[in-house]
Enzyme design. Structure first.
Site, PDB file in Angstrom:
ATOM      1  N   HIS A  69      -8.182  -2.871  -6.673  1.00  0.00           N
ATOM      2  CA  HIS A  69      -8.560  -3.230  -4.728  1.00  0.00           C
ATOM      3  C   HIS A  69      -9.744  -2.248  -4.438  1.00  0.00           C
ATOM      4  CE1 HIS A  69      -7.184  -2.721  -0.710  1.00  0.00           C
ATOM      5  NE2 HIS A  69      -6.827  -3.708  -0.853  1.00  0.00           N
ATOM      6  N   LYS A 122       1.111  -1.236   0.015  1.00  0.00           N
ATOM      7  CA  LYS A 122      -0.156   0.024   0.022  1.00  0.00           C
ATOM      8  C   LYS A 122       1.230   1.356  -0.257  1.00  0.00           C
ATOM      9  CE  LYS A 122      -4.205  -2.719   1.753  1.00  0.00           C
ATOM     10  NZ  LYS A 122      -4.931  -2.620   2.777  1.00  0.00           N
ATOM     11  N   GLU A 142     -11.256 -10.545  -1.320  1.00  0.00           N
ATOM     12  CA  GLU A 142     -11.077  -9.551   0.092  1.00  0.00           C
ATOM     13  C   GLU A 142     -11.800  -9.504   0.761  1.00  0.00           C
ATOM     14  OE1 GLU A 142      -6.491  -8.874  -0.105  1.00  0.00           O
ATOM     15  OE2 GLU A 142      -7.487  -6.611  -1.411  1.00  0.00           O
ATOM     16  N   GLY A 148      -7.261  -4.711   7.149  1.00  0.00           N
ATOM     17  CA  GLY A 148      -6.594  -4.050   7.701  1.00  0.00           C
ATOM     18  C   GLY A 148      -7.636  -3.896   9.303  1.00  0.00           C
TER      19      GLY A 148
END
Ligand code: PGA
Length: 261
Positions: A102, A12, A174, A180
């Site tokens: 993403h 990232k 995901e 996260g």
């Protein structure tokens, strides 16, 4: 299972060049203790400005062991697109893969399924491999819309791509609520969704492509979660965020993956 696992680290927006070089070396030195056949495909995705720094450390020994990815690209090859970077440029920098779609890009930079499809086509045409991300929000999961949402994301992303190219591509499932947050998706449920994705691939690109395509799980993957995930029938590896920022934890994820190969 004949599909070779992939462990990909999505750095990232982290790591200045010195940090990137040091982290890469931590991963490369560990990988160099093994052969390509023993390891999963290892991919790391630095920020654009650190790709060259990392590439300068990729010696002939570690080059086949640790691949690099860009975190995004544009579908046009060049031109008046301020702030963008093309597949040709990413390839020129040395990358083998490009992460696209993403959820952070979809959410914060308004990327649409149509844009992701154009990027996937450009990446494959340019001779690189896309890692196409998909995933549902917590609201969608709670409303029972997970499968329908993922199905439409995958169909849109793969639209118009040949079966041969689909077979080479990589998908990362995901769930957004797991990214996260420290909250991993239950391995059995992640496997169920990934098997469902494989069925969608079969529908749009045929059985051979569905058998060949590698589908990863991503979302709070840690050294302690990877073995159970890898022991599922359809999970072919992981896209790792937070735990890829330290060589120790990323290498432990690789070690624990090797136990399952
Ligand atoms: P995380 O990120 O491992 O920190 O949850 C995963 C990702 O966003 O690819």
């Amino acid at each position: 299972m004949s599909r070779r696992p992939i462990i990909a680290g999505n750095w990232k927006m982290n790591m200045l060049q010195d940090d990137a070089r040091a982290l890469f070396m931590g991963v490369a030195k560990h990988a160099e203790e093994y052969t390509v056949e023993q390891l999963p495909t290892i991919v790391i995705a630095p920020v654009f400005t650190s790709i060259a720094a990392v590439e300068s450390m990729r010696c002939s020994k570690c080059r086949p062991l640790v691949k690099t990815a860009a975190q995004n690209c544009h579908w046009e090859s060049s031109g008046a697109y301020t702030g963008e970077i093309s597949v040709e440029m990413v390839k020129d920098a040395g990358c083998d893969y490009v992460i696209i779609g993403h959820s952070e890009r979809r959410q914060y930079f308004s990327e649409t399924d149509e844009m992701i499809n154009k990027k996937a086509k450009a990446i494959l045409k340019g001779g690189l491999l896309p890692i196409i991300c998909c995933g549902e929000t917590l609201e969608q999961r709670e409303a029972g819309q997970t499968d329908a949402h993922i199905t439409s994301q995958i169909k849109a992303a793969l639209d118009g791509i040949s079966s041969e190219d689909v077979a080479k591509s990589v998908i990362a499932y995901e769930p957004i609520w797991a990214i996260g947050t420290g909250k991993t998706c239950d391995a059995v449920e992640a496997n169920r969704v990934i098997a469902m994705i494989r069925n969608v691939v079969k529908e749009v690109a045929g059985e051979a492509a569905a058998e060949a395509i590698r589908i990863l799980y991503g979302g709070s993957v840690k050294p302690s979660t990877i073995e159970e995930q890898m022991n599922q029938s359809d999970i072919d590896g992981a896209l790792v965020g937070g735990a890829s920022l330290k060589a120790d934890s990323f290498n432990e994820i690789i070690d624990n993956t090797m136990k399952t190969m």
